[in-house]
Design a protein around this motif. Structure first.
Motif, PDB file in Angstrom:
ATOM      1  N   VAL A 150      57.270 -18.544  24.565  1.00 11.21           N
ATOM      2  CA  VAL A 150      58.700 -18.807  24.358  1.00 11.21           C
ATOM      3  C   VAL A 150      59.188 -17.967  23.176  1.00 11.21           C
ATOM      4  O   VAL A 150      60.224 -17.301  23.254  1.00 11.21           O
ATOM      5  CB  VAL A 150      58.968 -20.309  24.125  1.00 11.21           C
ATOM      6  N   PHE A 151      58.430 -17.984  22.074  1.00 16.32           N
ATOM      7  CA  PHE A 151      58.779 -17.167  20.912  1.00 16.32           C
ATOM      8  C   PHE A 151      58.784 -15.684  21.279  1.00 16.32           C
ATOM      9  O   PHE A 151      59.719 -14.951  20.957  1.00 16.32           O
ATOM     10  CB  PHE A 151      57.791 -17.410  19.765  1.00 16.32           C
ATOM     11  N   LYS A 152      57.738 -15.235  21.956  1.00 14.56           N
ATOM     12  CA  LYS A 152      57.594 -13.820  22.298  1.00 14.56           C
ATOM     13  C   LYS A 152      58.743 -13.359  23.204  1.00 14.56           C
ATOM     14  O   LYS A 152      59.298 -12.274  23.020  1.00 14.56           O
ATOM     15  CB  LYS A 152      56.247 -13.583  22.989  1.00 14.56           C
ATOM     16  N   ARG A 153      59.120 -14.180  24.171  1.00 16.27           N
ATOM     17  CA  ARG A 153      60.207 -13.849  25.084  1.00 16.27           C
ATOM     18  C   ARG A 153      61.513 -13.681  24.311  1.00 16.27           C
ATOM     19  O   ARG A 153      62.257 -12.724  24.515  1.00 16.27           O
ATOM     20  CB  ARG A 153      60.344 -14.952  26.142  1.00 16.27           C
ATOM     21  N   THR A 154      61.778 -14.592  23.373  1.00 19.93           N
ATOM     22  CA  THR A 154      62.980 -14.506  22.546  1.00 19.93           C
ATOM     23  C   THR A 154      62.960 -13.231  21.719  1.00 19.93           C
ATOM     24  O   THR A 154      63.954 -12.507  21.630  1.00 19.93           O
ATOM     25  CB  THR A 154      63.086 -15.741  21.630  1.00 19.93           C
TER      26      THR A 154
END
Length: 170
Positions: free
Chosen positions: A11-15
């Motif tokens: 989720v962090f990486k996608r953001t």
């Protein structure tokens, strides 16, 4: 303390990857400095603010105080491929529950240091279809810096620089 998962990290990486203002990688030199030290002759590897100890195994006359350089190269390939799987999964909105890259090589049977090949296995658990996994596999290999360095070798040049005892102390 909260237990975070690979899914949470995605989720962090996608953001991060979808942020148009994020810094873009590339163009910066990558460097490492390696010094042989002490009675054991360990190799201290310095990369940015990190240090790793490398050594030869007992069969190579070392003290086995750290991975041999060839093992570090295998870890570099596995780490780069793992990073690629995380990035591509984040971009494709795929949930990875588990990811492990196992890399191996074997030295030539004649005792020379030349490897006879490299192979790796991606162990993965995700919500993606087998077809999507095959697609990601191809994309990750295409974009992997270390993978491409190994299959499309670059010219290596080296020099020596003699230093004085005064330089050694610095």
């Amino acid at each position: 303390m909260t237990n975070s998962t690979l899914s949470d990290y995605l989720v962090f990486k996608r953001t991060f990857l979808n942020d148009p203002n994020r810094p873009k990688p590339g163009g910066e030199p990558l460097t490492a400095s390696v010094s042989a030290e002490g009675r054991a002759g360990i190799r201290r590897v310095k990369i940015r603010d990190h240090q790793i100890i490398s050594d030869s195994g007992y069969k190579g006359g070392g003290s086995d105080l750290g991975p041999i350089p060839a093992e570090l190269m295998l870890a570099g390939l596995g780490g780069c491929l793992s990073h690629g799987w995380v990035m591509q999964s984040a971009l494709a909105n795929i949930d990875l529950r588990f990811l492990q890259i196992d890399v191996k090589t074997v030295s030539a049977p004649d005792g020379s240091k030349a490897p006879v090949g490299l192979e790796y296995t991606v162990r993965i658990s995700s919500d993606a279809s087998p077809a999507k996994i095959r697609e990601l596999f191809s994309i990750v290999e295409e974009k992997s810096f270390v993978f491409n360095l190994l299959i499309n070798p670059v010219q290596i040049s080296g020099t020596t620089e003699e230093i004085t005892e005064k330089d050694e102390a610095a």
